[in-house]
Design a protein around this motif. Sequence first.
Motif, PDB file in Angstrom:
ATOM      1  N   ASP A   1      25.038   8.647  12.876  1.00 41.45           N
ATOM      2  CA  ASP A   1      24.400   9.957  12.717  1.00 41.45           C
ATOM      3  C   ASP A   1      23.539  10.045  11.464  1.00 41.45           C
ATOM      4  N   LEU A   2      23.249   8.930  10.805  1.00 38.01           N
ATOM      5  CA  LEU A   2      22.504   8.968   9.547  1.00 38.01           C
ATOM      6  C   LEU A   2      20.998   8.954   9.796  1.00 38.01           C
ATOM      7  N   ILE A   3      20.280   9.736   8.996  1.00 29.70           N
ATOM      8  CA  ILE A   3      18.823   9.666   8.960  1.00 29.70           C
ATOM      9  C   ILE A   3      18.398   9.434   7.508  1.00 29.70           C
ATOM     10  N   VAL A   4      17.191   8.951   7.317  1.00 32.50           N
ATOM     11  CA  VAL A   4      16.645   8.771   5.973  1.00 32.50           C
ATOM     12  C   VAL A   4      16.103  10.131   5.540  1.00 32.50           C
ATOM     13  N   ALA A   5      16.847  10.812   4.709  1.00 37.99           N
ATOM     14  CA  ALA A   5      16.459  12.157   4.289  1.00 37.99           C
ATOM     15  C   ALA A   5      15.310  12.102   3.283  1.00 37.99           C
ATOM     16  N   GLU A   6      15.416  11.219   2.306  1.00 35.45           N
ATOM     17  CA  GLU A   6      14.390  11.097   1.274  1.00 35.45           C
ATOM     18  C   GLU A   6      14.191   9.625   0.959  1.00 35.45           C
ATOM     19  N   ALA A   7      12.960   9.263   0.693  1.00 34.97           N
ATOM     20  CA  ALA A   7      12.628   7.930   0.185  1.00 34.97           C
ATOM     21  C   ALA A   7      11.461   8.133  -0.764  1.00 34.97           C
ATOM     22  N   TYR A   8      11.736   8.076  -2.051  1.00 32.51           N
ATOM     23  CA  TYR A   8      10.656   8.318  -3.001  1.00 32.51           C
ATOM     24  C   TYR A   8      10.576   7.212  -4.034  1.00 32.51           C
ATOM     25  N   VAL A   9       9.394   7.119  -4.631  1.00 36.74           N
ATOM     26  CA  VAL A   9       9.019   5.994  -5.475  1.00 36.74           C
ATOM     27  C   VAL A   9       8.687   6.519  -6.862  1.00 36.74           C
ATOM     28  N   GLY A  10       9.075   5.762  -7.878  1.00 42.16           N
ATOM     29  CA  GLY A  10       8.721   6.112  -9.244  1.00 42.16           C
ATOM     30  C   GLY A  10       8.157   4.926  -9.985  1.00 42.16           C
ATOM     31  N   LYS A  11       7.489   5.220 -11.081  1.00 46.34           N
ATOM     32  CA  LYS A  11       6.932   4.159 -11.912  1.00 46.34           C
ATOM     33  C   LYS A  11       8.010   3.574 -12.805  1.00 46.34           C
ATOM     34  N   ASN A  12       7.837   2.317 -13.156  1.00 49.25           N
ATOM     35  CA  ASN A  12       8.688   1.667 -14.131  1.00 49.25           C
ATOM     36  C   ASN A  12       7.769   1.051 -15.169  1.00 49.25           C
ATOM     37  N   LEU A  13       8.204   0.032 -15.873  1.00 49.35           N
ATOM     38  CA  LEU A  13       7.360  -0.529 -16.917  1.00 49.35           C
ATOM     39  C   LEU A  13       6.158  -1.271 -16.350  1.00 49.35           C
ATOM     40  N   THR A  14       5.187  -1.530 -17.202  1.00 50.11           N
ATOM     41  CA  THR A  14       4.004  -2.283 -16.828  1.00 50.11           C
ATOM     42  C   THR A  14       3.825  -3.409 -17.828  1.00 50.11           C
ATOM     43  N   MET A  15       3.840  -4.646 -17.325  1.00 47.26           N
ATOM     44  CA  MET A  15       3.589  -5.786 -18.201  1.00 47.26           C
ATOM     45  C   MET A  15       2.088  -5.902 -18.415  1.00 47.26           C
ATOM     46  N   LYS A  16       1.684  -6.082 -19.667  1.00 46.98           N
ATOM     47  CA  LYS A  16       0.273  -6.248 -19.972  1.00 46.98           C
ATOM     48  C   LYS A  16      -0.010  -7.722 -20.231  1.00 46.98           C
ATOM     49  N   ARG A  17      -0.905  -8.266 -19.472  1.00 46.80           N
ATOM     50  CA  ARG A  17      -1.324  -9.648 -19.635  1.00 46.80           C
ATOM     51  C   ARG A  17      -2.835  -9.666 -19.742  1.00 46.80           C
ATOM     52  N   GLY A  18      -3.390 -10.817 -20.040  1.00 39.49           N
ATOM     53  CA  GLY A  18      -4.834 -10.874 -20.173  1.00 39.49           C
ATOM     54  C   GLY A  18      -5.379 -12.238 -19.866  1.00 39.49           C
ATOM     55  N   ARG A  19      -6.692 -12.295 -19.791  1.00 43.36           N
ATOM     56  CA  ARG A  19      -7.378 -13.531 -19.467  1.00 43.36           C
ATOM     57  C   ARG A  19      -8.705 -13.532 -20.214  1.00 43.36           C
ATOM     58  N   PRO A  20      -9.022 -14.628 -20.888  1.00 45.21           N
ATOM     59  CA  PRO A  20     -10.314 -14.679 -21.577  1.00 45.21           C
ATOM     60  C   PRO A  20     -11.476 -14.659 -20.577  1.00 45.21           C
ATOM     61  N   ARG A  21     -12.485 -13.900 -20.902  1.00 40.66           N
ATOM     62  CA  ARG A  21     -13.658 -13.787 -20.042  1.00 40.66           C
ATOM     63  C   ARG A  21     -14.895 -14.275 -20.797  1.00 40.66           C
ATOM     64  N   ALA A  22     -16.012 -14.158 -20.192  1.00 40.34           N
ATOM     65  CA  ALA A  22     -17.246 -14.672 -20.782  1.00 40.34           C
ATOM     66  C   ALA A  22     -17.663 -13.872 -22.014  1.00 40.34           C
ATOM     67  N   ARG A  23     -18.377 -14.506 -22.903  1.00 41.76           N
ATOM     68  CA  ARG A  23     -18.970 -13.907 -24.107  1.00 41.76           C
ATOM     69  C   ARG A  23     -17.919 -13.279 -24.999  1.00 41.76           C
ATOM     70  N   GLY A  24     -16.763 -13.925 -25.090  1.00 38.81           N
ATOM     71  CA  GLY A  24     -15.742 -13.505 -26.040  1.00 38.81           C
ATOM     72  C   GLY A  24     -14.964 -12.275 -25.643  1.00 38.81           C
ATOM     73  N   ARG A  25     -15.116 -11.832 -24.430  1.00 39.06           N
ATOM     74  CA  ARG A  25     -14.386 -10.637 -24.007  1.00 39.06           C
ATOM     75  C   ARG A  25     -13.018 -11.006 -23.454  1.00 39.06           C
ATOM     76  N   PHE A  26     -12.253  -9.975 -23.157  1.00 37.75           N
ATOM     77  CA  PHE A  26     -10.867 -10.149 -22.733  1.00 37.75           C
ATOM     78  C   PHE A  26     -10.650  -9.306 -21.484  1.00 37.75           C
ATOM     79  N   GLY A  27     -10.239  -9.949 -20.399  1.00 40.95           N
ATOM     80  CA  GLY A  27      -9.965  -9.214 -19.166  1.00 40.95           C
ATOM     81  C   GLY A  27      -8.509  -8.789 -19.132  1.00 40.95           C
ATOM     82  N   LYS A  28      -8.292  -7.482 -19.005  1.00 38.55           N
ATOM     83  CA  LYS A  28      -6.933  -6.952 -19.014  1.00 38.55           C
ATOM     84  C   LYS A  28      -6.324  -7.096 -17.631  1.00 38.55           C
ATOM     85  N   ILE A  29      -5.090  -7.586 -17.559  1.00 31.76           N
ATOM     86  CA  ILE A  29      -4.348  -7.695 -16.309  1.00 31.76           C
ATOM     87  C   ILE A  29      -3.057  -6.907 -16.488  1.00 31.76           C
ATOM     88  N   VAL A  30      -2.824  -5.928 -15.624  1.00 33.78           N
ATOM     89  CA  VAL A  30      -1.588  -5.154 -15.686  1.00 33.78           C
ATOM     90  C   VAL A  30      -0.721  -5.537 -14.491  1.00 33.78           C
TER      91      VAL A  30
END
Length: 128
Positions: free
Chosen positions: A80-109
């Motif tokens: 007799d069970l139904i899925v009453a609620e299914a909700y999503v929340g944010k958690n942490l975000t890892m910040k990483r990066g990658r070197p790009r052209a002309r000395g810039r930095f590409g952000k990767i989250v």
Amino acid sequence: MGKDKNPRRVADNEAMAKLRMLRTSPQKLNLVAQLIRGKKVDKALSDLTFSKKRISDDVKKCLQSAIANAENNHNLDVDDLIVAEAYVGKNLTMKRGRPRARGRFGKIVKPFSELTIKVRQVQAEEQA
């Protein structure tokens, strides 16, 4: 002597399971959570089994945990069970990066998210 018992976070005819630190964005996870909201648990499990989304395996595991909590901890009837609620929340975000052209930095989250599923026992005449 001793502490009082903690009050229940859900109603008497409900059970809950929570999954934290899922390595996907909340937006992608919410697409899979939308798939199962309001459905009977057996239909929701079969939808998750045949879904092509990568994160659907983790959502299925969380739903199975909520069903097991309902059966073992709260003595609810699984049929007799139904899925009453299914909700999503944010958690942490890892910040990483990658070197790009002309000395810039590409952000990767790399976002993480969390999922909460509540199942509710309803009677057969209420489901129609």
